[in-house]
Scaffold this active site. Structure first.
Site, short mmCIF file in Angstrom:
data_model
loop_
_atom_site.label_atom_id
_atom_site.label_comp_id
_atom_site.label_asym_id
_atom_site.label_seq_id
_atom_site.Cartn_x
_atom_site.Cartn_y
_atom_site.Cartn_z
N ASP A 73 52.97 2.84 -20.62
CA ASP A 73 51.95 1.85 -20.98
C ASP A 73 51.50 2.08 -22.42
O ASP A 73 51.63 3.18 -22.95
CB ASP A 73 50.73 1.97 -20.06
CG ASP A 73 51.07 1.67 -18.62
OD1 ASP A 73 52.08 0.97 -18.39
OD2 ASP A 73 50.33 2.14 -17.73
N1 URA Z 1 52.36 5.22 -14.67
C1 URA Z 1 51.41 4.48 -15.29
O1 URA Z 1 50.48 3.99 -14.67
N2 URA Z 1 51.53 4.28 -16.61
C2 URA Z 1 52.51 4.82 -17.37
O2 URA Z 1 52.55 4.62 -18.57
C3 URA Z 1 53.49 5.59 -16.71
C4 URA Z 1 53.39 5.77 -15.35
#
Ligand code: URA
Length: 241
Positions: A107
């Protein structure tokens, strides 16, 4: 035995342009093979043994590159984005010519390990759910993590869409109203870590990926920095397949 390849194919594979572009480069006398100007684009050479220079600069032939990046927050892990900086914006041209792609996503507000490579086969294997590659995250959450949560993660957590996650390993570093832990999951559902904690009424406040399979994030890399994997790391990463 390393196969001989056409000069134009080698240069094109290395990102010096289309076959047509590199043909022009060669015809213009800018390419030397073993210190002799070479103007034939179809000449066959051994890219690992013959010395290739372009405008006098020695070319290190490699088919694949493998980079580990410590992704900072605010950068997206896709290769193009209309507004945000992407992980590719952090990579120098000398590597971009190999056309690396991120193997997996993080993310925008997640930090940590991203593998960038042009080895499509390896990326595919790492991402394929059937291979169950473990990804370990360091996580800080608002909520009190207790021993009993370890079993909950192990049993699988029902997400907001009804999906039950595969067994995950929770290691509590600090259990308090604001808790710290490591979590290892073997799948990659959308926002998975955040949604797993959400299902337990906890909010993820900080998330950082520490490893993918056997590949660990180099702690010496500052946020936004990257380096090539060592031979040993590449071997370890491929070991499973
Ligand atoms: N899980 C998440 O919620 N975000 C990420 O960036 C990676 C795994």
């Amino acid at each position: 035995m390393i196969k001989k390849e056409r000069l134009d194919k080698i240069l094109s594979n290395m990102g010096y342009g289309s076959r047509k572009d590199v043909k022009k480069l060669i015809k213009a006398g800018r390419v030397m093979i073993n210190n002799n100007i070479e103007t034939k684009n179809n000449v066959k050479i051994n890219p690992y043994e013959d010395l290739i220079t372009i405008d006098g600069v020695k070319l290190e032939y490699r088919e694949y590159i493998y980079l580990m990046l410590n992704k900072p927050q605010g950068v997206v892990s896709s290769t193009e984005d209309p507004v945000s900086r992407t992980v590719l914006d952090l990579i120098d041209e000398e590597y971009l010519i190999f056309k690396p792609h991120p193997a997996g996503r993080l993310d925008k507000d997640t930090e940590g390990l991203i593998l960038l490579t042009n080895d499509g086969k390896l990326s595919h294997k790492l991402l394929s759910p059937k291979n169950r590659i473990g990804k370990t995250y360091y996580v800080e959450v608002e909520g009190f993590l207790k021993e009993s949560h370890i079993d909950k993660f192990k049993e699988g957590i029902i997400l907001d869409d009804g999906y039950k996650t595969l067994p995950a390993k929770l290691e509590i570093i600090e259990g308090d109203f604001y808790s710290k832990a490591k979590l290892t999951i073997t799948e990659g559902k959308y926002h998975q870590v955040k949604r797993m904690f959400k299902a337990l009424n906890m909010e993820v406040l900080y998330l950082k990926r520490l490893s993918i399979g056997n590949l660990k994030l180099d702690e010496n890399l500052e946020l936004g920095e990257y380096r090539e994997l060592t031979e040993e790391e590449i071997k370890l990463l491929k070991e499973k397949f």
